[in-house]
Each structure stands twice: as C-alpha cells, then as structure tokens.
Write a protein that holds these residues in place. Structure first.
Motif, short mmCIF file in Angstrom:
data_model
loop_
_atom_site.label_atom_id
_atom_site.label_comp_id
_atom_site.label_asym_id
_atom_site.label_seq_id
_atom_site.Cartn_x
_atom_site.Cartn_y
_atom_site.Cartn_z
N THR A 3 99.29 40.48 -107.40
CA THR A 3 99.03 41.54 -108.36
C THR A 3 98.66 40.98 -109.73
N LEU A 4 99.16 39.80 -110.08
CA LEU A 4 98.92 39.24 -111.40
C LEU A 4 97.44 38.95 -111.65
N GLN A 5 96.67 38.76 -110.60
CA GLN A 5 95.26 38.49 -110.79
C GLN A 5 94.52 39.70 -111.37
N TYR A 6 95.17 40.88 -111.28
CA TYR A 6 94.54 42.09 -111.80
C TYR A 6 94.87 42.35 -113.27
N LEU A 7 95.78 41.58 -113.85
CA LEU A 7 96.17 41.84 -115.24
C LEU A 7 95.01 41.64 -116.21
N ARG A 8 94.26 40.56 -116.03
CA ARG A 8 93.15 40.27 -116.94
C ARG A 8 92.07 41.36 -116.89
N PRO A 9 91.57 41.73 -115.71
CA PRO A 9 90.57 42.81 -115.70
C PRO A 9 91.14 44.15 -116.15
N THR A 10 92.44 44.37 -115.93
CA THR A 10 93.06 45.61 -116.41
C THR A 10 93.06 45.66 -117.93
N LEU A 11 93.41 44.55 -118.55
CA LEU A 11 93.39 44.49 -120.02
C LEU A 11 91.97 44.62 -120.55
N TYR A 12 91.01 44.06 -119.83
CA TYR A 12 89.60 44.19 -120.23
C TYR A 12 89.17 45.66 -120.22
N ALA A 13 89.52 46.37 -119.15
CA ALA A 13 89.16 47.79 -119.06
C ALA A 13 89.86 48.59 -120.15
N THR A 14 91.11 48.21 -120.45
CA THR A 14 91.87 48.89 -121.49
C THR A 14 91.20 48.72 -122.85
N CYS A 15 90.79 47.49 -123.16
CA CYS A 15 90.13 47.23 -124.44
C CYS A 15 88.79 47.98 -124.52
N PHE A 16 88.08 48.02 -123.43
CA PHE A 16 86.78 48.70 -123.41
C PHE A 16 86.95 50.18 -123.73
N PHE A 17 87.96 50.80 -123.10
CA PHE A 17 88.17 52.24 -123.34
C PHE A 17 88.73 52.49 -124.73
N SER A 18 89.63 51.61 -125.21
CA SER A 18 90.21 51.78 -126.54
C SER A 18 89.15 51.71 -127.63
N MET A 19 88.12 50.92 -127.40
CA MET A 19 87.04 50.82 -128.37
C MET A 19 86.32 52.16 -128.50
N PHE A 51 89.15 49.16 -133.15
CA PHE A 51 87.84 48.70 -132.69
C PHE A 51 87.74 47.18 -132.71
N VAL A 52 88.21 46.56 -133.79
CA VAL A 52 88.13 45.11 -133.92
C VAL A 52 88.99 44.42 -132.87
N VAL A 53 90.23 44.89 -132.71
CA VAL A 53 91.13 44.29 -131.72
C VAL A 53 90.55 44.46 -130.31
N SER A 54 90.02 45.65 -130.03
CA SER A 54 89.45 45.90 -128.70
C SER A 54 88.23 45.04 -128.45
N LEU A 55 87.38 44.88 -129.47
CA LEU A 55 86.19 44.05 -129.32
C LEU A 55 86.56 42.60 -129.06
N LEU A 56 87.55 42.10 -129.78
CA LEU A 56 88.01 40.73 -129.55
C LEU A 56 88.58 40.58 -128.13
N GLY A 57 89.30 41.62 -127.68
CA GLY A 57 89.84 41.58 -126.32
C GLY A 57 88.74 41.57 -125.28
N ILE A 58 87.69 42.34 -125.49
CA ILE A 58 86.57 42.38 -124.55
C ILE A 58 85.88 41.03 -124.48
N LEU A 59 85.67 40.41 -125.63
CA LEU A 59 84.98 39.12 -125.66
C LEU A 59 85.80 38.02 -125.01
N SER A 60 87.13 38.07 -125.17
CA SER A 60 87.97 37.00 -124.63
C SER A 60 88.37 37.23 -123.17
#
Length: 486
Positions: A3-19, A51-60
C-alpha cells in the motif's frame, strides 16, 4: 508494504486538486473586495499559500501514476477528501468570524459533504465572501460525489454500488463513446442545472447573489443558506416549489440525465429506484399536508407547499427548511426522523442510506417470507427486473450493519463528550451520517444550528459527515490492519 507505493501518487493527486481549490478562493476574494470587507486579504493570502505549497508538491512528487486498483482507490479518495476539507477550512479559521479550528473544519466538511449543518450564527450579517465560499464548497462536493458514485464506488464494490457498474457502463457506452466524454457531459449537465436554477430563483424574486448561492446549495442537495431562516426568508410559494423541483433533480441518478440530453431518451422512470424515490416524496408530502390541515388550521395549499418542501428537503438530504417543522406535532417529528434515513438515488448528489438499498432489503424480506410458505422454492433476489448477485446483497447488508453500529457509537460519544440529551445526540449522529443538515430538538433542530456545541462534539460530527459521504466502508477499510499488509 504494497500500500505504501500509493502514498506518493496519492499526495500528488491531493496537491493537484488543492491547487484548483486555491484558485477558486479568488472568487469570494473579489466579492469581499467589492464589498469593502477586509476578509478579501484572508482569501488571497490563503489562496497564494495553498497554491505555492501545492505547486511545489506537484513538481516534487510528479511520476507516472500506478495502475488503478481498489487499494489505490480507497486511499486516494479518503486522503483527497480529508485534505480538501482542511484546505477549505482555512478561510473560515482566518476570517473575522472567530471560529475555532474545529468549527472551521466542521463548516468545511459540512460544505464539501453537502450536509448543510453550520456553526455560524447570524448568517444575515456574515460577509458575502464567506457565504459564497460555503456555496462553492457545496458545489464542488456535489459534483465530486456524483463522479465517485458513478465511477469509483461501483469499482470498489462499496455498499452494493457494484449493482450499477454494468448498468452504468452500458448506458454510458450507448450515450457517449468514452469515459472522458461521459465525465464532460456530467459536468455540463451539473453546471447547466445550477445555471438554470439560478435563473429561476432570480426570476422569482431572489437577489442575484442569493439566487447563485442557493442554486449551488440546491442542486448539490447541500442546504447552506445565506439566511438564518433558510428558505423561510423567502415568503414566495413559487420559490419553494422551484426549490422542490431542483432538489428532486439533484436526488436523481445523473447518468440517466445523459441518456435524456444526449440520446433524447426519457429513461428516468425505467429505474425502480426513481419510481420509489418520487412515490415516497409524494406520499409523505400528501400525508403530512393532510395532518397539518387537520391539526393546525392551515389551508391545504399552504400545508402542501410547506409539507412538500420540507419532506423533499429531508429525503434528498438537502436540509433547507421553510419553517420550524419540529413544532408540527409528534406525527411530523416521527415522520421526519424516518425520512432522515432514506436519501436519494445512487449516482446522485444525495446522502443517506439510499433508495436502492431499501429496495434490496425489502426484496430479501419478501423472499424470506416466500420461503417460509414454500421451503423448497427457488426464489431469486431481484432489483426490479434484474437479479441481485450474492456479493451485492452482502455488500448492502455490510453497509447497513456498519451504518447502525456507527450511529450507536456516535450517539454515545456525543452524549459523553458534550452531555447532550438523547434527542440531540441521536439526531445529530443521524443527520451527520446521512448528510442531511438539521437534526431535531431545541439545539440543532431546523430553527437552530451547531454553534453551541463544544469542540469535542464538533470533531465527532465532522468525522461522521465524512464517513457518511464516503459510504462508510471507504474509510473503515483504511483502519483495518489487513489493508496495510502486503
């Protein structure tokens, strides 16, 4: 662990939507700026920070998304809704409303889950930016739950929703060739209903701002109003009947609207849940109107207007009120308590247990009675003209067991943490799990709100609203150790 392999893409999707949520905050900022309210700086500041935090999350965190699976679906759905609730709470927390963080989260959760309960008193004097933000949260929550109800819950086999997986796919394929196009059609229909509702409200006498905010709260079956009196602020029966129509539309399966708009096929009443849904509203409204006419010296047409409005509001889990129906007597109170459980159709913006589950349960009851008379008979379980598989029935029963167990637990927690009376604790737990809005009693009834509850009760109710909105099992499965095993 797998399940841990899904944490990174989950956080990516979260940042994308938060933006995108951050960008939406600029709309109430413009309204407050135009009104001269200093809260516009709060919206802009929070928007920029998120927006800034989410953008940084998306890039990383950017990487190819994994193949979709139930494990990924459970995790991304829960984390996405949780994060959006916390992001949506920030404007409330930093505004001039002086809400605690728990109250701010409660208001955001209530908006996104389209529950409609509120901790804000004196809505008539609240800055319009905050009122618009509340409406926007319900707008986003409404289309969000339609999307996951049509595409995700059937795939995840949540609460018997797999019953509609093949049906939805078949109808979608007939209406439009690709899922992306289906999603686009659903968004267009949802936005179109909001625009049409706004125009109708404005034509019937609402101010444009009230028309916009109430339309978003009506089609999403959310129930947030810009006035403490809710729809009691508007004396026009025409406005009440318009709201009834659009609340019913919000409670219908949106995939059937695609058939109507794209293929020109009126297939709504081919679905047994739609027929039962409409019949329940009509029957309860007429019964209550007769009761009001006989016991409250009210003209039948006035009684029918108030009865139909409030019955529709509760069954569709919208939560608007035209008057304090808790004063209508024991029959009305008992009826509204029962109606709180029901909810609308699958694939709609409504909460509650949902009509289709009741149909399956009563079909199972009828089958059991038949077997008592004819022990050797082979009686298949049916939903309308379709056979119900064993796994669907098991999912429905599992959901109902979890629902009533959580209802009991939350009721006890509310009575322990806040010392609330039984009526307030029980109906508070029920209205949160069913995403209805008002409860019963002097504190949280249709004439009250949740402002006087302490932070402990507010946190419990916030968790209950999320559990109810995500069909309970989506969150409970994450709390199971087996989910985190390889």
């Amino acid at each position: 662990m797998q399940t841990l392999q899904y944490l990174r893409p989950t956080l990516y999707a979260t940042c994308f939507f938060s933006m995108h949520v951050a960008v939406a905050m600029l709309l109430p900022a413009f309204v407050d700026l135009a009104d001269g309210s200093p809260d516009w700086m709060v919206f802009v500041g929070v928007s920029v920070a998120v927006f800034v935090v989410s953008l940084l999350g998306i890039l990383s965190l950017r990487q190819p998304l994994p193949r979709f699976s139930p494990r990924f679906g459970f995790l991304v759905t829960t984390v996405l809704w949780l994060s959006t609730c916390f992001v949506g709470a920030l404007p409330f927390y930093f505004s001039a409303l002086n809400l605690s963080f728990a109250q701010s989260v409660f208001e955001a959760v209530s908006g996104l889950t389209t529950t409609g309960s509120t901790v804000i008193a004196g809505l008539d004097n609240v800055p319009r930016g905050i009122l618009l933000w509340r409406a926007l949260l319900q707008f986003f929550g409404g289309i969000g739950i339609v999307a996951i109800g049509l595409f995700l819950f059937p795939f995840l086999r949540i609460g018997g929703m797999q019953l509609f997986r093949a049906e939805s796919s078949d109808r979608s394929d007939k209406a439009l060739p690709r899922v992306v196009q289906l999603t686009t059609a659903l968004v267009v229909i949802y936005v179109g209903l909001n625009v049409l509702c706004t125009l109708v409200y404005a034509a019937l006498g609402m101010t444009f701002f009230d028309a916009v905010t109430h339309a978003m709260a009506t089609v999403s079956t959310g129930g947030f109003s810009t006035h403490d009196a809710s729809f009691g602020f508007f004396p026009s029966p025409a406005i009440h009947w318009a709201a009834i129509v659009f609340m019913i539309l919000g409670g219908l399966p949106f995939v059937l609207f695609v058939d109507l708009c794209v293929n020109g096929k009126l297939t709504l009443f081919n679905d047994i849940q739609v027929r039962v849904f409409v019949a329940a509203i009509v029957a309860a409204s007429i019964a209550l109107a007769i009761w009001l006419t006989a016991t409250h010296d009210m003209a039948f047409h006035d009684a029918l207007t108030h009865a139909a409005f409030n019955v529709t509001s509760i069954i569709t889990t919208t939560g608007f009120a035209s008057t304090d129906y808790a004063l209508w007597g024991p029959f009305a109170v008992a009826l509204f308590l029962i109606l709180t459980f029901i909810g609308g159709c699958s694939g709609s913006t409504t909460g509650g247990i949902k009509i289709y589950r009741f149909i399956i349960v009563f079909a199972a009851l009828n089958r059991s009675l038949h077997r008592l008379v004819y022990p050797n008979a082979v009686v298949p379980l049916r939903y309308g003209d379709r056979r119900v598989d064993a796994d669907v029935f098991e999912s429905v029963m599992t959901f109902l067991i979890a629902f009533f167990a959580l209802l009991a637990i939350i009721t006890v927690l509310l009575s322990l943490t806040s010392g609330l009376d039984l009526v307030t604790s029980l109906t508070g737990a029920l209205t949160a799990l069913c995403n209805v809005g008002p409860g019963l009693g002097d504190i949280i009834g249709p004439a009250g709100n949740f402002a006087t509850l302490d932070d402990a009760a507010v946190w419990v109710l916030s968790a209950a609203m999320l559990l109810g909105r995500l069909e309970i099992m989506t969150i409970l499965v994450l709390l199971s150790p087996i989910y985190w095993r390889s």
